[in-house]
Scaffold this motif. Structure first.
Motif, PDB file in Angstrom:
ATOM      1  N   GLU A 113      40.339  35.468  55.501  1.00  0.00           N
ATOM      2  CA  GLU A 113      39.050  34.968  55.037  1.00  0.00           C
ATOM      3  C   GLU A 113      37.964  36.035  55.178  1.00  0.00           C
ATOM      4  N   LEU A 114      38.005  36.804  56.256  1.00  0.00           N
ATOM      5  CA  LEU A 114      36.990  37.828  56.470  1.00  0.00           C
ATOM      6  C   LEU A 114      37.142  38.980  55.480  1.00  0.00           C
ATOM      7  N   LEU A 115      38.382  39.354  55.204  1.00  0.00           N
ATOM      8  CA  LEU A 115      38.621  40.395  54.211  1.00  0.00           C
ATOM      9  C   LEU A 115      38.152  39.948  52.826  1.00  0.00           C
ATOM     10  N   GLU A 116      38.429  38.705  52.515  1.00  0.00           N
ATOM     11  CA  GLU A 116      37.987  38.170  51.222  1.00  0.00           C
ATOM     12  C   GLU A 116      36.469  38.137  51.138  1.00  0.00           C
ATOM     13  N   TYR A 117      35.841  37.729  52.232  1.00  0.00           N
ATOM     14  CA  TYR A 117      34.377  37.661  52.242  1.00  0.00           C
ATOM     15  C   TYR A 117      33.760  39.047  52.104  1.00  0.00           C
ATOM     16  N   ALA A 118      34.396  40.038  52.712  1.00  0.00           N
ATOM     17  CA  ALA A 118      33.872  41.404  52.650  1.00  0.00           C
ATOM     18  C   ALA A 118      34.199  42.089  51.329  1.00  0.00           C
ATOM     19  N   GLY A 119      34.912  41.383  50.448  1.00  0.00           N
ATOM     20  CA  GLY A 119      35.231  41.944  49.152  1.00  0.00           C
ATOM     21  C   GLY A 119      36.349  42.952  49.188  1.00  0.00           C
ATOM     22  N   GLN A 120      37.207  42.884  50.235  1.00  0.00           N
ATOM     23  CA  GLN A 120      38.330  43.809  50.343  1.00  0.00           C
ATOM     24  C   GLN A 120      39.607  43.083  49.950  1.00  0.00           C
ATOM     25  N   THR A 121      40.487  43.776  49.276  1.00  0.00           N
ATOM     26  CA  THR A 121      41.730  43.167  48.822  1.00  0.00           C
ATOM     27  C   THR A 121      42.951  43.779  49.483  1.00  0.00           C
ATOM     28  N   SER A 122      42.823  44.950  50.030  1.00  0.00           N
ATOM     29  CA  SER A 122      43.963  45.630  50.653  1.00  0.00           C
ATOM     30  C   SER A 122      44.152  45.141  52.075  1.00  0.00           C
ATOM     31  N   LEU A 123      45.362  44.718  52.387  1.00  0.00           N
ATOM     32  CA  LEU A 123      45.628  44.255  53.745  1.00  0.00           C
ATOM     33  C   LEU A 123      45.570  45.391  54.750  1.00  0.00           C
ATOM     34  N   GLY A 124      45.681  46.600  54.278  1.00  0.00           N
ATOM     35  CA  GLY A 124      45.638  47.728  55.184  1.00  0.00           C
ATOM     36  C   GLY A 124      44.230  48.209  55.469  1.00  0.00           C
ATOM     37  N   ALA A 125      43.242  47.609  54.831  1.00  0.00           N
ATOM     38  CA  ALA A 125      41.863  48.017  55.048  1.00  0.00           C
ATOM     39  C   ALA A 125      41.426  47.662  56.458  1.00  0.00           C
ATOM     40  N   LYS A 126      40.384  48.342  56.883  1.00  0.00           N
ATOM     41  CA  LYS A 126      39.863  48.109  58.228  1.00  0.00           C
ATOM     42  C   LYS A 126      39.316  46.697  58.347  1.00  0.00           C
ATOM     43  N   ALA A 127      39.718  46.002  59.361  1.00  0.00           N
ATOM     44  CA  ALA A 127      39.279  44.617  59.544  1.00  0.00           C
ATOM     45  C   ALA A 127      37.780  44.572  59.764  1.00  0.00           C
ATOM     46  N   PRO A 128      37.050  43.659  59.069  1.00  0.00           N
ATOM     47  CA  PRO A 128      35.602  43.586  59.227  1.00  0.00           C
ATOM     48  C   PRO A 128      35.170  42.951  60.532  1.00  0.00           C
ATOM     49  N   ALA A 129      36.080  42.348  61.293  1.00  0.00           N
ATOM     50  CA  ALA A 129      35.712  41.710  62.561  1.00  0.00           C
ATOM     51  C   ALA A 129      36.901  41.772  63.503  1.00  0.00           C
TER      52      ALA A 129
ATOM     53  N   GLY B 241      27.573  45.923  58.999  1.00  0.00           N
ATOM     54  CA  GLY B 241      28.605  46.912  59.240  1.00  0.00           C
ATOM     55  C   GLY B 241      29.129  46.939  60.655  1.00  0.00           C
ATOM     56  N   ARG B 242      28.612  46.062  61.511  1.00  0.00           N
ATOM     57  CA  ARG B 242      29.134  45.979  62.876  1.00  0.00           C
ATOM     58  C   ARG B 242      30.400  45.103  62.889  1.00  0.00           C
ATOM     59  N   GLN B 243      31.107  45.153  63.967  1.00  0.00           N
ATOM     60  CA  GLN B 243      32.340  44.369  64.095  1.00  0.00           C
ATOM     61  C   GLN B 243      32.139  43.286  65.152  1.00  0.00           C
ATOM     62  N   PRO B 244      31.620  42.137  64.759  1.00  0.00           N
ATOM     63  CA  PRO B 244      31.410  41.049  65.723  1.00  0.00           C
ATOM     64  C   PRO B 244      32.738  40.461  66.182  1.00  0.00           C
ATOM     65  N   GLY B 245      32.747  39.943  67.369  1.00  0.00           N
ATOM     66  CA  GLY B 245      33.973  39.376  67.928  1.00  0.00           C
ATOM     67  C   GLY B 245      34.012  37.870  67.793  1.00  0.00           C
ATOM     68  N   VAL B 246      35.200  37.344  67.566  1.00  0.00           N
ATOM     69  CA  VAL B 246      35.443  35.897  67.536  1.00  0.00           C
ATOM     70  C   VAL B 246      36.342  35.578  68.726  1.00  0.00           C
ATOM     71  N   GLN B 247      35.894  34.699  69.586  1.00  0.00           N
ATOM     72  CA  GLN B 247      36.676  34.353  70.773  1.00  0.00           C
ATOM     73  C   GLN B 247      37.570  33.149  70.484  1.00  0.00           C
ATOM     74  N   LEU B 248      38.851  33.324  70.722  1.00  0.00           N
ATOM     75  CA  LEU B 248      39.822  32.250  70.537  1.00  0.00           C
ATOM     76  C   LEU B 248      40.383  31.862  71.896  1.00  0.00           C
ATOM     77  N   ASN B 249      40.045  30.672  72.384  1.00  0.00           N
ATOM     78  CA  ASN B 249      40.545  30.160  73.659  1.00  0.00           C
ATOM     79  C   ASN B 249      41.750  29.279  73.391  1.00  0.00           C
ATOM     80  N   VAL B 250      42.850  29.573  74.056  1.00  0.00           N
ATOM     81  CA  VAL B 250      44.110  28.869  73.811  1.00  0.00           C
ATOM     82  C   VAL B 250      44.572  28.183  75.095  1.00  0.00           C
ATOM     83  N   ASP B 251      44.835  26.892  75.001  1.00  0.00           N
ATOM     84  CA  ASP B 251      45.456  26.178  76.115  1.00  0.00           C
ATOM     85  C   ASP B 251      46.961  26.357  75.987  1.00  0.00           C
ATOM     86  N   ALA B 252      47.496  27.342  76.688  1.00  0.00           N
ATOM     87  CA  ALA B 252      48.902  27.695  76.527  1.00  0.00           C
ATOM     88  C   ALA B 252      49.842  26.736  77.232  1.00  0.00           C
ATOM     89  N   THR B 253      49.314  25.680  77.888  1.00  0.00           N
ATOM     90  CA  THR B 253      50.226  24.656  78.400  1.00  0.00           C
ATOM     91  C   THR B 253      50.769  23.803  77.256  1.00  0.00           C
TER      92      THR B 253
END
Length: 372
Positions: free
Chosen positions: A143-159, A112-124
């Protein structure tokens, strides 16, 4: 000592000739001012075959699922990258996106925690970074919503996804485009200035006057190279200071002196190419026709307009023989990533080798054209 004096005096003659050529002077002014400022205001952005690396510290079913969700044609198959190689990979520009999935990511999500995913972007990598980060965010959220069994796009993001663009934090499109415009204009001017200078002397008969003097083909060629090199390097420096840094407000983090040295090395190769094309042509219009199929691939396929990662592998290998490919890589690394010699030496070595080959071939052809 006499040879050096000959080269110096011939180069000064080239500069004097350029000073009286109002058309070329106006073209120089346009190429390093208007042609840089205006395109930097509107860049076209797209994502195709973008390179991705994933640091999987979780090694869970969910982390593998997220890795497998990045599919062609938008993204290449993600490459597994150790955590300790993150900074090195980004500094060298090996990947446009590096995603860090932390340890216990799946367990924290299930708890039930909200772990973070770090996305590093080379903006050059301008054409990929802007939309690519958004694509990855949407794909992962789905993918995370599907994994958490949620179908509503308005649901709280699991991560939560924490995006960190490097080298261009605000994703300003004009930053990288301005530098690439300078690189492209350097390529055009290096070839055009030297080629037209040689043909102008041939058409006006002054080349025949030089042949009766105690001058060698090497001295004539070196004089043309250093004089045109000086003009372009000075224009590049002024353009970076006035147009890029002052007018556009681009914060160039790297060493400007190192970049100008690399520019001079690139000009050594590209001006030699211009002389080679001029020896094949018999008139200025013919030279223009020969230059077009050479310049356009150098501009479009060098990695400035579209990253090399997006091109077929065989074409990537072919473009390694072009000096513009290495110059684009060096420009981004030095000016935006503040890379030093320790990082850029492979491209620097390749650019030097290509320049020497181009110079040797051009000199041989120039000598042959003078003898005929």
């Amino acid at each position: 000592m006499h040879k050096f004096s000959h080269i110096l005096r011939l180069g000064l003659k080239e500069l004097t000739s350029l000073r009286h050529d109002s058309v070329l002077l106006l073209f120089l002014l346009y190429a390093f001012t208007v042609a840089i400022y205006m395109p930097a205001a509107g860049s076209i952005i797209g994502v195709h075959n973008a390179s991705v690396a994933i640091i999987d510290e979780d090694h869970s079913t969910l982390s593998r699922k997220l890795s497998e969700s990045l599919l062609p044609p938008e993204f290449k198959t993600p490459h597994a990258l150790p955590y300790d190689q993150l900074d090195q990979a980004m500094d060298k520009g090996l990947y446009t996106f590096v995603i860090n999935l932390p340890a216990n990511f799946q367990a924290d999500l299930l708890a039930g925690r909200q772990p973070g995913v770090q996305l590093n972007v080379d903006a050059t990598a301008m054409s990929q970074a802007f939309m690519g980060a958004g694509y990855i965010g949407q794909i992962f959220q789905r993918e995370l919503l599907e994994y958490a069994g949620q179908t509503s796009l308005g649901a709280k993001a699991p991560a939560l996804i924490n995006s960190r663009p490097l080298f261009n934090p605000n994703l300003e499109g004009g930053w990288f485009l301005a530098v690439i415009q300078i690189v492209n204009n350097i390529t055009i001017l290096a070839i055009v200035l030297t080629g037209t200078a040689l043909l102008r002397e041939r058409e006006h008969g002054t080349l025949d006057h030089l042949l009766v003097l105690p001058l060698t083909a090497l001295e004539i060629m070196l004089a043309k190279i250093w004089s045109n090199m000086l003009v372009v390097v000075v224009c590049t420096w002024l353009s970076l200071e006035i147009i890029v840094k002052w007018a556009l407000g681009v914060p160039l983090a790297g060493s400007l002196a190192l970049f100008l040295i690399v520019t001079a090395l690139y000009l050594f190769a590209s001006t030699a190419l211009g002389i080679f094309l001029a020896t094949l042509a018999r008139s200025t219009p013919q030279f223009g026709l020969l230059a077009i199929p050479v310049i356009i691939p150098m501009l479009l396929l060098s990695g400035g307009s579209t990253p090399l990662d997006s091109m077929p592998e065989w074409l990537q290998w072919v473009m390694q023989c072009s000096p513009s490919t290495h110059f684009v890589s060096l420009s981004a690394a030095i000016l935006f990533r503040d890379a030093g010699i320790g990082v850029v030496w492979p491209d620097l070595l390749a650019l030097t080798a290509i320049g020497l080959v181009f110079f040797a071939v051009a000199l041989a052809r120039f000598r042959k054209s003078l003898a005929s």
